[in-house]
Design a protein around this motif. Structure first.
Motif, PDB file in Angstrom:
ATOM      1  N   ARG A  35     -18.632 -21.801  -5.870  1.00  0.00           N
ATOM      2  CA  ARG A  35     -18.357 -23.208  -5.549  1.00  0.00           C
ATOM      3  C   ARG A  35     -17.165 -23.341  -4.601  1.00  0.00           C
ATOM      4  O   ARG A  35     -17.129 -24.245  -3.766  1.00  0.00           O
ATOM      5  N   LYS A  36     -16.188 -22.468  -4.735  1.00  0.00           N
ATOM      6  CA  LYS A  36     -15.016 -22.521  -3.856  1.00  0.00           C
ATOM      7  C   LYS A  36     -15.389 -22.178  -2.416  1.00  0.00           C
ATOM      8  O   LYS A  36     -14.800 -22.704  -1.468  1.00  0.00           O
ATOM      9  N   GLY A  37     -16.347 -21.281  -2.238  1.00  0.00           N
ATOM     10  CA  GLY A  37     -16.793 -20.921  -0.895  1.00  0.00           C
ATOM     11  C   GLY A  37     -15.742 -20.228  -0.062  1.00  0.00           C
ATOM     12  O   GLY A  37     -15.726 -20.358   1.162  1.00  0.00           O
TER      13      GLY A  37
ATOM     14  N   ALA B   2     -21.308 -16.114  16.631  1.00  0.00           N
ATOM     15  CA  ALA B   2     -21.760 -17.504  16.672  1.00  0.00           C
ATOM     16  C   ALA B   2     -21.831 -18.104  15.274  1.00  0.00           C
ATOM     17  O   ALA B   2     -21.468 -19.268  15.072  1.00  0.00           O
ATOM     18  N   ARG B   3     -22.291 -17.327  14.317  1.00  0.00           N
ATOM     19  CA  ARG B   3     -22.370 -17.826  12.944  1.00  0.00           C
ATOM     20  C   ARG B   3     -20.977 -18.001  12.347  1.00  0.00           C
ATOM     21  O   ARG B   3     -20.713 -18.965  11.625  1.00  0.00           O
ATOM     22  N   ILE B   4     -20.091 -17.074  12.631  1.00  0.00           N
ATOM     23  CA  ILE B   4     -18.735 -17.184  12.112  1.00  0.00           C
ATOM     24  C   ILE B   4     -18.076 -18.465  12.616  1.00  0.00           C
ATOM     25  O   ILE B   4     -17.467 -19.226  11.850  1.00  0.00           O
ATOM     26  N   LYS B   5     -18.201 -18.721  13.917  1.00  0.00           N
ATOM     27  CA  LYS B   5     -17.579 -19.910  14.507  1.00  0.00           C
ATOM     28  C   LYS B   5     -18.196 -21.200  13.980  1.00  0.00           C
ATOM     29  O   LYS B   5     -17.494 -22.192  13.764  1.00  0.00           O
ATOM     30  N   ARG B   6     -19.495 -21.193  13.784  1.00  0.00           N
ATOM     31  CA  ARG B   6     -20.173 -22.420  13.364  1.00  0.00           C
ATOM     32  C   ARG B   6     -20.007 -22.721  11.882  1.00  0.00           C
ATOM     33  O   ARG B   6     -19.857 -23.895  11.499  1.00  0.00           O
ATOM     34  N   PHE B   7     -20.007 -21.685  11.032  1.00  0.00           N
ATOM     35  CA  PHE B   7     -20.130 -21.919   9.604  1.00  0.00           C
ATOM     36  C   PHE B   7     -18.887 -21.610   8.772  1.00  0.00           C
ATOM     37  O   PHE B   7     -18.900 -21.847   7.555  1.00  0.00           O
ATOM     38  N   PHE B   8     -17.812 -21.094   9.395  1.00  0.00           N
ATOM     39  CA  PHE B   8     -16.642 -20.715   8.613  1.00  0.00           C
ATOM     40  C   PHE B   8     -15.357 -21.273   9.223  1.00  0.00           C
ATOM     41  O   PHE B   8     -15.253 -21.435  10.437  1.00  0.00           O
ATOM     42  N   GLN B   9     -14.385 -21.550   8.359  1.00  0.00           N
ATOM     43  CA  GLN B   9     -13.042 -21.921   8.768  1.00  0.00           C
ATOM     44  C   GLN B   9     -12.114 -20.751   8.463  1.00  0.00           C
ATOM     45  O   GLN B   9     -12.124 -20.223   7.355  1.00  0.00           O
ATOM     46  N   LYS B  10     -11.322 -20.377   9.436  1.00  0.00           N
ATOM     47  CA  LYS B  10     -10.422 -19.235   9.283  1.00  0.00           C
ATOM     48  C   LYS B  10      -9.147 -19.660   8.580  1.00  0.00           C
ATOM     49  O   LYS B  10      -8.516 -20.648   8.962  1.00  0.00           O
ATOM     50  N   GLY B  11      -8.775 -18.915   7.552  1.00  0.00           N
ATOM     51  CA  GLY B  11      -7.583 -19.244   6.795  1.00  0.00           C
ATOM     52  C   GLY B  11      -6.302 -18.908   7.553  1.00  0.00           C
ATOM     53  O   GLY B  11      -6.252 -17.948   8.312  1.00  0.00           O
ATOM     54  N   THR B  12      -5.292 -19.719   7.332  1.00  0.00           N
ATOM     55  CA  THR B  12      -3.975 -19.486   7.934  1.00  0.00           C
ATOM     56  C   THR B  12      -2.913 -19.611   6.842  1.00  0.00           C
ATOM     57  O   THR B  12      -3.189 -20.078   5.730  1.00  0.00           O
ATOM     58  N   GLY B  13      -1.682 -19.206   7.179  1.00  0.00           N
ATOM     59  CA  GLY B  13      -0.591 -19.331   6.216  1.00  0.00           C
ATOM     60  C   GLY B  13      -0.867 -18.572   4.944  1.00  0.00           C
ATOM     61  O   GLY B  13      -1.171 -17.373   4.979  1.00  0.00           O
TER      62      GLY B  13
ATOM     63  N   ALA C  67     -11.606 -16.730   4.589  1.00  0.00           N
ATOM     64  CA  ALA C  67     -12.454 -17.647   5.359  1.00  0.00           C
ATOM     65  C   ALA C  67     -13.161 -18.564   4.383  1.00  0.00           C
ATOM     66  O   ALA C  67     -13.620 -18.132   3.325  1.00  0.00           O
ATOM     67  N   ARG C  68     -13.242 -19.841   4.740  1.00  0.00           N
ATOM     68  CA  ARG C  68     -13.913 -20.834   3.900  1.00  0.00           C
ATOM     69  C   ARG C  68     -15.220 -21.273   4.564  1.00  0.00           C
ATOM     70  O   ARG C  68     -15.270 -21.516   5.775  1.00  0.00           O
ATOM     71  N   VAL C  69     -16.266 -21.380   3.752  1.00  0.00           N
ATOM     72  CA  VAL C  69     -17.539 -21.895   4.244  1.00  0.00           C
ATOM     73  C   VAL C  69     -17.362 -23.378   4.571  1.00  0.00           C
ATOM     74  O   VAL C  69     -16.793 -24.138   3.786  1.00  0.00           O
ATOM     75  N   ARG C  70     -17.849 -23.797   5.716  1.00  0.00           N
ATOM     76  CA  ARG C  70     -17.652 -25.183   6.161  1.00  0.00           C
ATOM     77  C   ARG C  70     -18.443 -26.171   5.293  1.00  0.00           C
ATOM     78  O   ARG C  70     -19.494 -25.831   4.741  1.00  0.00           O
ATOM     79  N   PRO C  71     -17.951 -27.406   5.213  1.00  0.00           N
ATOM     80  CA  PRO C  71     -18.603 -28.423   4.377  1.00  0.00           C
ATOM     81  C   PRO C  71     -20.063 -28.682   4.739  1.00  0.00           C
ATOM     82  O   PRO C  71     -20.862 -29.014   3.857  1.00  0.00           O
TER      83      PRO C  71
ATOM     84  N   THR D 128     -21.770 -26.064   2.567  1.00  0.00           N
ATOM     85  CA  THR D 128     -21.618 -26.230   1.116  1.00  0.00           C
ATOM     86  C   THR D 128     -22.302 -27.501   0.611  1.00  0.00           C
ATOM     87  O   THR D 128     -22.749 -27.547  -0.538  1.00  0.00           O
ATOM     88  N   SER D 129     -22.393 -28.517   1.466  1.00  0.00           N
ATOM     89  CA  SER D 129     -23.004 -29.779   1.038  1.00  0.00           C
ATOM     90  C   SER D 129     -24.495 -29.634   0.742  1.00  0.00           C
ATOM     91  O   SER D 129     -25.074 -30.478   0.059  1.00  0.00           O
TER      92      SER D 129
END
Length: 289
Positions: free
Chosen positions: A167-169, A182-193, A199-203, A206-207
């Motif tokens: 569920r956290k993704g 292409a899939r990484i850029k479209r479907f994931f957000q890169k973590g910072t800090g 990497a988080r799966v984009r909403p 997950t929706s």
């Protein structure tokens, strides 16, 4: 439960040598454990899983301040509705999964769904930590375009710890880097800090996915078909043939007449049930269609 991978998120276990010094798993204990997990989840534990059982359940004993496996098992048997059954089952569930694992299935999935006009539904019956249902959702987005907003992926698993992670993704970037850019850029957000290296799966992905706990041996299933596709990959190998046949029979009315059932690379349903017939490499149709 899912596709199966050796658990990494159930805590730091004491080494086997240390466990052997202060806990004893007798042959009778191991036999009882095998019987209980079979009754509860249909899982057949082989003899060579003894060390795995030892290390994973030792933490549960220490959590309850127990020193004998027999006392722990007796507690379980006295309380059939106790919350500890969930921890017991989670500890003995093994999950191996990855994004777009057994990659040949996903183009077949896309081809099967691309011309569907009605809302698409897919059931992932062994969701594990989420990589498989999210891969399905990504395929739906790539294939259906704007129609994907009406699609749904129902993702179930017996392992509630794995579902919490799903569920956290959120996944290690090392796990995501294996995908196409292409899939990484479209479907994931890169973590910072503080989330660097994750990497988080984009909403938008997950929706599309609804996670829920489910035991394939339960008399009632919470899922409502019919589905266009059912994924049941690398879970049947943990059941005996009688249990496999029963599950396959229950799948049939939940699949649309032209629906597809995807199995794992080491599974062959043709010798288990006459409900499904082989269509391609570990892909099945209903036999009576």
């Amino acid at each position: 439960m899912t596709e199966q991978h050796e658990k990494v998120d159930i805590g730091q276990w004491t080494s086997s040598s240390q466990i052997e010094r202060d806990l004893e798993l007798t042959n009778a204990d191991f036999t009882r454990i095998r019987e209980l997990i079979y009754q509860r989840a249909g899982i057949v534990l082989a003899e060579h899983k003894r060390e795995m059982v030892y290390s994973r359940l030792a933490k549960r004993l220490r959590h309850h301040g127990l020193t004998r496996f027999s006392d722990y098992l007796s507690r379980l048997e006295r309380q059939p509705d106790a919350k500890e059954w969930e921890a017991f089952t989670n500890a003995l569930t093994t999950n191996l999964t990855a994004f777009f694992r057994e990659a040949h299935h996903f183009p077949l999935l896309a081809d099967h769904l691309k011309n569907k006009q009605e809302p698409v539904s897919v059931w992932c019956s062994a969701a594990s930590t989420g990589e498989e249902p999210y891969s399905i959702a990504m395929t739906l987005l790539e294939t259906l375009g704007s129609r994907a907003s009406q699609a749904k992926v129902v993702a179930t698993d017996i392992d509630t710890d794995a579902l919490d992670k799903a569920r956290k993704g959120i996944y290690p970037q090392e796990q995501v880097r294996k995908l196409e850019d292409a899939r990484i850029k479209r479907f994931f957000q890169k973590g910072t800090g503080n989330h660097l290296g994750l990497a988080r799966v984009r909403p938008e992905v997950t929706s599309l996915v609804e996670f829920m706990p489910m035991n394939l041996l339960a008399p009632q299933w919470p899922v409502k078909g019919p589905f266009d596709v059912i994924f049941c990959r690398n879970i049947m190998i943990y059941f005996d043939k009688e249990t496999q046949a029963k599950i396959l029979k229950r799948f049939a009315p939940l699949l649309k007449p032209d629906g597809l059932l995807f199995a794992g690379h080491s599974e062959n349903f043709s010798y288990i049930s006459d409900v499904f017939k082989l269509r391609g490499q570990t892909v099945y149709n209903l036999a009576n269609r």
